[in-house]
Enzyme design. Structure first.
Site, PDB file in Angstrom:
ATOM      1  N   CYS A 100     -61.275  26.410-105.983  1.00  0.00           N
ATOM      2  CA  CYS A 100     -60.750  25.139-106.512  1.00  0.00           C
ATOM      3  C   CYS A 100     -60.639  24.163-105.351  1.00  0.00           C
ATOM      4  CB  CYS A 100     -59.377  25.321-107.132  1.00  0.00           C
ATOM      5  SG  CYS A 100     -59.314  26.476-108.499  1.00  0.00           S
TER       6      CYS A 100
ATOM      7  N   SER B 201     -64.336  19.547-113.113  1.00  0.00           N
ATOM      8  CA  SER B 201     -63.319  18.805-113.864  1.00  0.00           C
ATOM      9  C   SER B 201     -64.009  18.053-114.991  1.00  0.00           C
ATOM     10  CB  SER B 201     -62.623  17.788-112.950  1.00  0.00           C
ATOM     11  OG  SER B 201     -61.805  16.907-113.702  1.00  0.00           O
TER      12      SER B 201
ATOM     13  N   TYR C 132     -63.327  10.960-106.818  1.00  0.00           N
ATOM     14  CA  TYR C 132     -63.005  12.256-107.418  1.00  0.00           C
ATOM     15  C   TYR C 132     -64.056  12.663-108.450  1.00  0.00           C
ATOM     16  CZ  TYR C 132     -60.443  15.783-110.100  1.00  0.00           C
ATOM     17  OH  TYR C 132     -60.082  16.936-110.739  1.00  0.00           O
TER      18      TYR C 132
ATOM     19  N   LYS D 160     -66.681  15.881-108.275  1.00  0.00           N
ATOM     20  CA  LYS D 160     -66.746  16.917-109.305  1.00  0.00           C
ATOM     21  C   LYS D 160     -68.116  16.921-109.984  1.00  0.00           C
ATOM     22  CE  LYS D 160     -62.687  18.720-108.729  1.00  0.00           C
ATOM     23  NZ  LYS D 160     -62.522  20.108-108.295  1.00  0.00           N
TER      24      LYS D 160
ATOM     25  N   PHE E  47     -54.277  20.388-117.291  1.00  0.00           N
ATOM     26  CA  PHE E  47     -53.626  21.691-117.273  1.00  0.00           C
ATOM     27  C   PHE E  47     -52.214  21.592-116.715  1.00  0.00           C
ATOM     28  CE2 PHE E  47     -57.413  23.556-118.604  1.00  0.00           C
ATOM     29  CZ  PHE E  47     -57.196  24.899-118.870  1.00  0.00           C
TER      30      PHE E  47
ATOM     31  N   THR F 270     -50.409  22.586-114.333  1.00  0.00           N
ATOM     32  CA  THR F 270     -50.374  23.090-112.963  1.00  0.00           C
ATOM     33  C   THR F 270     -49.065  22.644-112.308  1.00  0.00           C
ATOM     34  OG1 THR F 270     -51.474  21.093-112.170  1.00  0.00           O
ATOM     35  CG2 THR F 270     -52.895  22.968-112.766  1.00  0.00           C
TER      36      THR F 270
END
Length: 182
Positions: free
Chosen positions: A3, A72, A85, A89, A118, A120
């Site tokens: 990850c 993602s 980002y 990804k 999620f 997290t």
């Protein structure tokens, strides 16, 4: 299992109220995201593959291992301000099939999971600081109307490791969410 996250943000071009002028997000910010996501992912996957390459096959197909990367939904649904980002990804997704082909003669499989929102630890901090925003994130998921659970992500990792026919795939794990522009 790997990850990689570097959360750099910023629109490509934005209006700066302080200066009264348009400014672009610095190339260095974009580069930071690409290094922290795409380059880091390649580095880890290639090191793992190197370690697997000389090992004894695990089954009659000659499989020596499986690598699972984390992408993602932003790779496909990048939102405003996620240029670095989402691009990082997207690069993770783009390396999966050619890397699977590079490693096929060695018996090494590679896949990626594209998680949605999620629960997290960082997301659970949002719940504490801004419960309305957290609740809205869960309601945005078509079904089930909640954030994904770490155990559900882990279950997908295990399935990708167990299922020898899964190779070269990028799989959405997102409750059917499609992220809006903002």
């Amino acid at each position: 299992m790997h990850c990689a996250v570097v959360a750099t943000g910023g629109k490509t071009v934005r209006f700066d109220k302080k200066t009264g002028a348009y400014q672009r997000t610095a190339t260095e910010e974009f580069e930071k995201a690409m290094l922290g996501v795409a380059v880091a992912t390649y580095r880890m996957a290639s090191v793992a593959a190197l370690g697997m390459a000389g090992s004894e096959p695990l089954n009659e197909d000659g499989e020596r291992g499986a690598i699972v990367l984390t992408s993602s939904v932003a790779a496909q649904d990048g939102q405003v301000g996620q240029i670095g980002y989402a691009s990082g990804k997207g690069a993770v997704n783009a390396l999966v099939l050619p890397m699977a082909r590079d490693l096929m003669d060695l018996g090494i499989r590679i896949n990626a999971i594209m998680p949605g929102t999620f629960a997290t630890p960082p997301m659970l901090q949002v719940k504490e600081t801004n419960p309305e925003v957290f609740e809205g994130l869960g309601k945005a998921v078509p079904f089930p109307k909640r954030l994904g659970l770490p155990a559900e992500f882990g279950s997908m990792v295990l399935e990708l490791a167990r299922n020898s026919y899964m190779n070269g795939q990028c799989i959405r794990l997102d409750g059917a969410i499609r992220m809006p522009p903002k």
